[in-house]
Write a protein that holds these residues in place. Structure first.
Motif, PDB file in Angstrom:
ATOM      1  N   PRO A 392     -28.685 -50.455 -12.000  1.00  0.00           N
ATOM      2  CA  PRO A 392     -28.506 -48.827 -12.790  1.00  0.00           C
ATOM      3  C   PRO A 392     -28.653 -48.081 -11.351  1.00  0.00           C
ATOM      4  CG  PRO A 392     -30.491 -49.232 -13.405  1.00  0.00           C
ATOM      5  CD  PRO A 392     -30.331 -50.560 -13.195  1.00  0.00           C
ATOM      6  N   GLY A 393     -27.979 -47.588 -11.724  1.00  0.00           N
ATOM      7  CA  GLY A 393     -27.610 -46.463 -10.872  1.00  0.00           C
ATOM      8  C   GLY A 393     -26.074 -45.753  -9.554  1.00  0.00           C
ATOM      9  N   THR A 394     -26.760 -45.252  -9.372  1.00  0.00           N
ATOM     10  CA  THR A 394     -25.029 -44.962  -8.484  1.00  0.00           C
ATOM     11  C   THR A 394     -25.248 -45.445  -6.481  1.00  0.00           C
ATOM     12  OG1 THR A 394     -25.140 -42.957  -9.521  1.00  0.00           O
ATOM     13  CG2 THR A 394     -24.055 -42.508  -7.927  1.00  0.00           C
ATOM     14  N   ILE A 395     -23.802 -45.408  -5.900  1.00  0.00           N
ATOM     15  CA  ILE A 395     -24.720 -46.185  -5.331  1.00  0.00           C
ATOM     16  C   ILE A 395     -23.469 -45.154  -4.248  1.00  0.00           C
ATOM     17  CG2 ILE A 395     -23.686 -48.044  -3.016  1.00  0.00           C
ATOM     18  CD1 ILE A 395     -24.987 -50.257  -5.647  1.00  0.00           C
ATOM     19  N   ARG A 396     -24.039 -44.564  -3.603  1.00  0.00           N
ATOM     20  CA  ARG A 396     -22.794 -43.790  -2.465  1.00  0.00           C
ATOM     21  C   ARG A 396     -22.294 -44.308  -1.273  1.00  0.00           C
ATOM     22  NH1 ARG A 396     -25.850 -40.056  -5.402  1.00  0.00           N
ATOM     23  NH2 ARG A 396     -25.866 -38.666  -7.068  1.00  0.00           N
ATOM     24  N   MET A 397     -21.016 -44.177  -1.124  1.00  0.00           N
ATOM     25  CA  MET A 397     -20.577 -44.974   0.425  1.00  0.00           C
ATOM     26  C   MET A 397     -19.934 -44.231   0.844  1.00  0.00           C
ATOM     27  SD  MET A 397     -18.960 -48.388  -2.016  1.00  0.00           S
ATOM     28  CE  MET A 397     -18.620 -48.552   0.513  1.00  0.00           C
ATOM     29  N   ASP A 398     -19.446 -44.585   2.215  1.00  0.00           N
ATOM     30  CA  ASP A 398     -17.969 -43.142   2.732  1.00  0.00           C
ATOM     31  C   ASP A 398     -17.166 -44.539   3.315  1.00  0.00           C
ATOM     32  OD1 ASP A 398     -19.345 -41.089   3.410  1.00  0.00           O
ATOM     33  OD2 ASP A 398     -21.063 -41.940   4.987  1.00  0.00           O
ATOM     34  N   ALA A 399     -16.001 -44.633   2.431  1.00  0.00           N
ATOM     35  CA  ALA A 399     -14.703 -44.938   2.430  1.00  0.00           C
ATOM     36  C   ALA A 399     -13.773 -44.782   2.069  1.00  0.00           C
ATOM     37  CB  ALA A 399     -14.767 -46.495   1.284  1.00  0.00           C
ATOM     38  N   ALA A 430     -24.934 -55.338  -5.530  1.00  0.00           N
ATOM     39  CA  ALA A 430     -26.323 -55.303  -5.167  1.00  0.00           C
ATOM     40  C   ALA A 430     -26.482 -54.695  -3.814  1.00  0.00           C
ATOM     41  CB  ALA A 430     -27.210 -56.824  -4.964  1.00  0.00           C
ATOM     42  N   VAL A 431     -27.584 -54.695  -3.563  1.00  0.00           N
ATOM     43  CA  VAL A 431     -28.218 -53.718  -2.390  1.00  0.00           C
ATOM     44  C   VAL A 431     -29.522 -54.232  -1.274  1.00  0.00           C
ATOM     45  CG1 VAL A 431     -28.020 -51.927  -0.911  1.00  0.00           C
ATOM     46  CG2 VAL A 431     -27.132 -51.495  -2.682  1.00  0.00           C
ATOM     47  N   GLN A 432     -28.603 -55.503  -0.267  1.00  0.00           N
ATOM     48  CA  GLN A 432     -29.980 -55.253   0.594  1.00  0.00           C
ATOM     49  C   GLN A 432     -29.884 -54.509   1.850  1.00  0.00           C
ATOM     50  OE1 GLN A 432     -29.308 -59.753   1.160  1.00  0.00           O
ATOM     51  NE2 GLN A 432     -29.713 -59.829  -0.762  1.00  0.00           N
ATOM     52  N   ASN A 433     -31.418 -54.124   2.165  1.00  0.00           N
ATOM     53  CA  ASN A 433     -31.127 -53.010   3.188  1.00  0.00           C
ATOM     54  C   ASN A 433     -30.067 -52.557   2.792  1.00  0.00           C
ATOM     55  OD1 ASN A 433     -33.213 -53.960   4.393  1.00  0.00           O
ATOM     56  ND2 ASN A 433     -32.383 -56.015   4.952  1.00  0.00           N
ATOM     57  N   ARG A 434     -29.206 -51.499   4.270  1.00  0.00           N
ATOM     58  CA  ARG A 434     -28.302 -51.726   4.580  1.00  0.00           C
ATOM     59  C   ARG A 434     -26.532 -51.734   3.447  1.00  0.00           C
ATOM     60  NH1 ARG A 434     -29.734 -48.078   9.297  1.00  0.00           N
ATOM     61  NH2 ARG A 434     -27.007 -47.864   9.511  1.00  0.00           N
ATOM     62  N   THR A 435     -26.827 -53.082   3.530  1.00  0.00           N
ATOM     63  CA  THR A 435     -25.364 -53.691   3.092  1.00  0.00           C
ATOM     64  C   THR A 435     -25.228 -53.510   1.698  1.00  0.00           C
ATOM     65  OG1 THR A 435     -25.853 -54.951   4.958  1.00  0.00           O
ATOM     66  CG2 THR A 435     -24.519 -56.020   2.879  1.00  0.00           C
ATOM     67  N   LEU A 436     -23.984 -53.579   1.122  1.00  0.00           N
ATOM     68  CA  LEU A 436     -23.755 -53.709  -0.052  1.00  0.00           C
ATOM     69  C   LEU A 436     -22.388 -54.691  -0.358  1.00  0.00           C
ATOM     70  CD1 LEU A 436     -22.881 -52.707  -3.123  1.00  0.00           C
ATOM     71  CD2 LEU A 436     -20.961 -51.100  -2.001  1.00  0.00           C
ATOM     72  N   ARG A 514     -27.903 -43.121   2.845  1.00  0.00           N
ATOM     73  CA  ARG A 514     -27.181 -42.930   1.332  1.00  0.00           C
ATOM     74  C   ARG A 514     -28.895 -42.988   0.534  1.00  0.00           C
ATOM     75  NH1 ARG A 514     -28.169 -46.926  -1.660  1.00  0.00           N
ATOM     76  NH2 ARG A 514     -29.072 -48.144  -0.146  1.00  0.00           N
ATOM     77  N   ARG A 515     -29.294 -42.985  -0.424  1.00  0.00           N
ATOM     78  CA  ARG A 515     -30.092 -43.207  -1.434  1.00  0.00           C
ATOM     79  C   ARG A 515     -29.628 -43.155  -2.705  1.00  0.00           C
ATOM     80  NH1 ARG A 515     -31.929 -38.168  -0.818  1.00  0.00           N
ATOM     81  NH2 ARG A 515     -34.012 -39.346   1.317  1.00  0.00           N
ATOM     82  N   SER A 516     -29.523 -44.686  -2.935  1.00  0.00           N
ATOM     83  CA  SER A 516     -29.267 -45.214  -4.555  1.00  0.00           C
ATOM     84  C   SER A 516     -30.572 -44.722  -5.224  1.00  0.00           C
ATOM     85  CB  SER A 516     -29.967 -46.791  -4.599  1.00  0.00           C
ATOM     86  OG  SER A 516     -29.749 -47.297  -6.002  1.00  0.00           O
ATOM     87  N   ASP A 517     -29.755 -43.998  -6.312  1.00  0.00           N
ATOM     88  CA  ASP A 517     -30.965 -43.010  -7.450  1.00  0.00           C
ATOM     89  C   ASP A 517     -31.821 -44.185  -8.157  1.00  0.00           C
ATOM     90  OD1 ASP A 517     -27.593 -41.687  -9.223  1.00  0.00           O
ATOM     91  OD2 ASP A 517     -29.114 -41.150  -7.442  1.00  0.00           O
ATOM     92  N   ASP A 518     -31.430 -45.103  -7.739  1.00  0.00           N
ATOM     93  CA  ASP A 518     -32.254 -46.117  -9.045  1.00  0.00           C
ATOM     94  C   ASP A 518     -33.158 -46.466  -7.581  1.00  0.00           C
ATOM     95  OD1 ASP A 518     -32.878 -48.141 -10.672  1.00  0.00           O
ATOM     96  OD2 ASP A 518     -32.446 -49.862  -9.045  1.00  0.00           O
ATOM     97  N   ALA A 519     -33.328 -46.322  -6.636  1.00  0.00           N
ATOM     98  CA  ALA A 519     -33.828 -46.651  -5.437  1.00  0.00           C
ATOM     99  C   ALA A 519     -35.289 -44.616  -5.546  1.00  0.00           C
ATOM    100  CB  ALA A 519     -33.870 -47.152  -4.344  1.00  0.00           C
ATOM    101  N   HIS A 520     -34.775 -44.288  -5.664  1.00  0.00           N
ATOM    102  CA  HIS A 520     -34.756 -43.155  -5.518  1.00  0.00           C
ATOM    103  C   HIS A 520     -35.808 -42.670  -6.553  1.00  0.00           C
ATOM    104  CE1 HIS A 520     -35.407 -38.783  -5.041  1.00  0.00           C
ATOM    105  NE2 HIS A 520     -34.829 -38.353  -5.886  1.00  0.00           N
ATOM    106  N   HIS A 521     -35.738 -43.050  -7.664  1.00  0.00           N
ATOM    107  CA  HIS A 521     -36.131 -42.897  -9.263  1.00  0.00           C
ATOM    108  C   HIS A 521     -37.485 -43.898  -8.831  1.00  0.00           C
ATOM    109  CE1 HIS A 521     -33.773 -39.473 -11.117  1.00  0.00           C
ATOM    110  NE2 HIS A 521     -33.156 -40.923 -10.782  1.00  0.00           N
ATOM    111  N   ALA A 522     -37.688 -45.041  -8.026  1.00  0.00           N
ATOM    112  CA  ALA A 522     -38.397 -46.010  -8.160  1.00  0.00           C
ATOM    113  C   ALA A 522     -39.492 -45.407  -7.761  1.00  0.00           C
ATOM    114  CB  ALA A 522     -37.869 -47.122  -7.473  1.00  0.00           C
TER     115      ALA A 522
END
Length: 657
Positions: A392-399, A430-436, A514-522
């Motif tokens: 869960p969480g928002t994944i933001r990207m430039d695309a 899934a997100v690994q490092n800076r790769t979606l 980029r900051r995932s809400d999930d990672a942010h809240h973690a």
């Protein structure tokens, strides 16, 4: 009046002259010595009196300097020096140094009788009698012009080679140490990979590899192969600093010294993305005839039912039910035709280089929702559903939102088309490092192993054109790959085999910010958690990288800590007494005052008596940790620091006792 040296016996020829304060030589030994000195031709060996006038002269001196004995005896040895050396009284300085130190050695330009210059190695030795009184100087000169010329030629050759390597822009040329850490970096490497020299030296070369290659141990395997075979060549995807991928040709060569000890590896990387794209287009053009046959088949298929429906409506103009049925059929076939035409136009734009991405900030959830919505009619027609899985969480990207929706919609439609009715299409993110990573998995007919590498080629279909009941032009997956690569990503297919379903994996780079809400809240305290439970600390953060310092400080403050930032060592020493930090996070590689100097200086600053010091660095070898421990750091964290590791370190260092 003092006698001039040429009016007396030369020092080297007087049997009663002491040898540098030693006992007199026997006559036979003295004669042998004079014969030896006189016979030497590779060295100019002569003596000077206390004032620097020539008092003896061997054949080597005559050969090297050009003067006969009779025309140089009694003259001052400054004749051999260049005018500028004489003007700054260098000959006198040499004699003074030899008299004080006993011996003086120098290299420089000297002058022959004919005015030509030669590069000389000169040794002047003070000569003293038995009572220690200075009686003159022994001078040995060797002509090193050829050696210097060879050394200079070698230096110029090495400099030319260095300039050549540095000037190459089309190739990344750099060296690795035996462990794979980068020790040199040319401008081509900066151009291709995106890293500046100062931010990449010392880091491990594995950071250029995609995550799946790192997980498979490919970097270490390449080093081992190069070590054993001497050289390896590879082609594959590599990662730039910004997270985008490019197709690279890589040569890795082991470098040994004269004793066959491994000194490291020379690495040459070339960006072959354009060549790879051209080769694929060339292969695609070879299949043009086959494609035209397929196109004819695919266009005629929807046209036939459209014509039949129109004929039926004309024959029964008053039949409302027939009209509605015919209109629905025509609408479905026109939609199919439109999609075929759109795909053809997009492929044409891509192959001609006319397609442009319109990137903007966008959220992954929105892209997935639009893609599924676009594929809904095909899914509903076969009673299929889509299961979206991911943290869960928002994944933001430039695309380019439109193009990514097009890619994922194509993949979902592809999964639907080749799967039985009532099955599930799974989309996992899934997100690994800076790769979606986005995986689209179906329960369909699968892909045979020999076709996995070819299905992304233009106009390629696993079945023979015109024989597949599912139809298609064979351009959908090629279009997907082109659009993904324009975003700096990759797409790959996998399947356990025919009848066992397929998975298409899209990997896209995420922006650095980029900051995932999930990672942010973690990283933040749980909702409702009392800040008192966090053991709030006063933290001094020292880092010359302002963006890195500001972003880390923001996260620390959001967790309740009090953070003071210093952007260099001097500022850190200035603010430390005021903020009285519990913890000091100190970057090691800073200009001017580095982290080691900061921690040494801060030990004597008021207010830091109880401060615990943490080193932040890109180096994580055992020797690096030993060095920071010896310097007085209480902990060693390797960049980029995992927030969980950072917070646990802070908590550990502030525990009582």
């Amino acid at each position: 009046m003092t006698k001039r040296p040429h009016d007396s016996q030369p020092l080297a020829g007087n049997a009663s002259t002491p040898d540098a304060g030693g006992p007199d030589l026997p006559l036979a030994a003295d004669t042998l010595y004079r014969t030896l000195v006189e016979a030497v031709q590779d060295y100019a060996i002569f003596t000077l009196d206390e004032g620097g006038h020539v008092s003896s002269w061997n054949k080597g001196a005559a050969r090297i300097k050009g003067y006969r004995r009779e025309e140089i005896l009694g003259k001052h040895f400054s004749h051999f020096y260049t005018p500028d050396a004489v003007a700054r009284r260098w000959p006198d300085a040499e004699l003074k140094a030899a008299a004080e130190l006993g011996r003086f050695e120098d290299e420089g330009w000297r002058v022959r009788k004919d005015g030509s210059r030669f590069w000389a190695n000169v040794i002047i030795t003070a000569l003293r009698d038995a009572d220690g009184r200075l009686i003159g100087f022994g001078k040995v000169t060797r002509d090193l012009t050829e050696q210097r010329r060879a050394a200079e030629a070698l230096r110029q050759s090495e400099e030319s080679l260095r300039l050549l390597v540095e000037g190459v822009k089309d190739y990344a040329l750099f060296m690795l140490d035996p462990g794979g850490h980068i020790v040199s970096w040319n401008s081509g490497a900066s151009y291709i990979k995106g890293y500046r020299r100062d931010e990449i030296i010392g880091r491990h070369f594995s950071l250029f590899y995609p995550q799946e290659d790192i997980a498979a141990g490919k970097p270490a395997r390449h080093l081992d192969l190069a070590r054993r075979a001497g050289r390896i060549e590879d082609e594959g995807w590599r990662v730039r600093k910004d997270g985008s991928l490019f197709w690279a040709n890589v040569t890795l060569t082991a470098v040994y010294d004269d004793s066959r000890a491994l000194r490291g590896f020379a690495k040459v990387t070339r960006d072959m993305s354009e060549r790879r794209r051209r080769e694929e287009l060339e292969r695609s053009s070879q299949r043009l005839n086959e494609f035209l046959a397929t196109l004819s088949h695919e266009l005629r298929n929807p046209l036939a039912p459209v014509r039949s429906a129109l004929t039926a409506m004309r024959l029964a103009p008053g039949d409302g039910a027939l009209a509605n049925q015919s209109l629905a059929l025509i609408e479905r076939q026109v939609t199919h035709l439109s999609r075929l035409v759109d795909d053809l136009l997009d492929i044409g734009r891509i192959t001609s280089g006319r397609i442009e991405l319109r990137t903007a900030p966008v959220e992954l959830d929105e892209i997935l929702a639009l893609a599924i919505e676009g594929a809904r009619p095909a899914l509903d027609a076969k009673s299929q559903r889509v299961d979206v899985q991911g943290a869960p969480g928002t994944i933001r990207m430039d695309a380019d939102k439109t193009r990514l929706v097009q890619v994922l919609q194509n993949l979902v439609l592809n999964a639907s088309k080749f799967s039985p009715p009532g099955t599930v299409v799974t989309i996992a993110t899934a997100v690994q490092n800076r790769t979606l990573e986005i995986r689209v998995t179906d329960q369909g007919r699968g892909i045979s192993p020999h076709a996995l590498d070819d299905i992304f080629q233009l106009f390629v279909q696993e079945s023979r054109p015109g024989t597949d009941v599912q139809g298609g032009l064979g351009i959908g997956l090629s279009l997907c790959r082109s659009l993904v690569e324009l975003h700096g990503g990759t797409i790959a297919a996998s399947s356990a085999g025919p009848g066992l379903g397929s998975t298409f994996t899209v990997r896209l780079p995420l922006p650095a910010a980029r900051r995932s809400d999930d990672a942010h809240h973690a990283a933040l305290p749980a909702a409702g958690q009392d800040k008192a439970d966090l053991q709030v600390q006063r933290i001094l953060l020292v880092d010359d990288n302002r963006d890195a310092a500001d972003s880390l400080a923001m996260l620390l403050e959001m967790c309740g800590h009090e953070v003071t930032i210093a952007y260099d060592g001097s500022e850190a020493l200035h603010v430390a007494p005021r903020c009285r930090p519990h913890i000091a996070l100190i970057d090691l590689a800073m200009p001017g005052m580095d982290g080691f100097e900061v921690v040494r200086a801060m030990r004597g600053v008021a207010g830091t008596e109880a401060t615990r010091f943490v080193a932040l660095t890109g180096f994580g070898q055992p020797t690096d940790r030993q060095q920071t421990e010896a310097a007085g750091f209480d902990a060693h964290l390797v960049k980029p620091v995992e927030l969980e590791t950072l917070f646990s370190t802070i908590a550990r260092l502030r525990q009582p006792g």
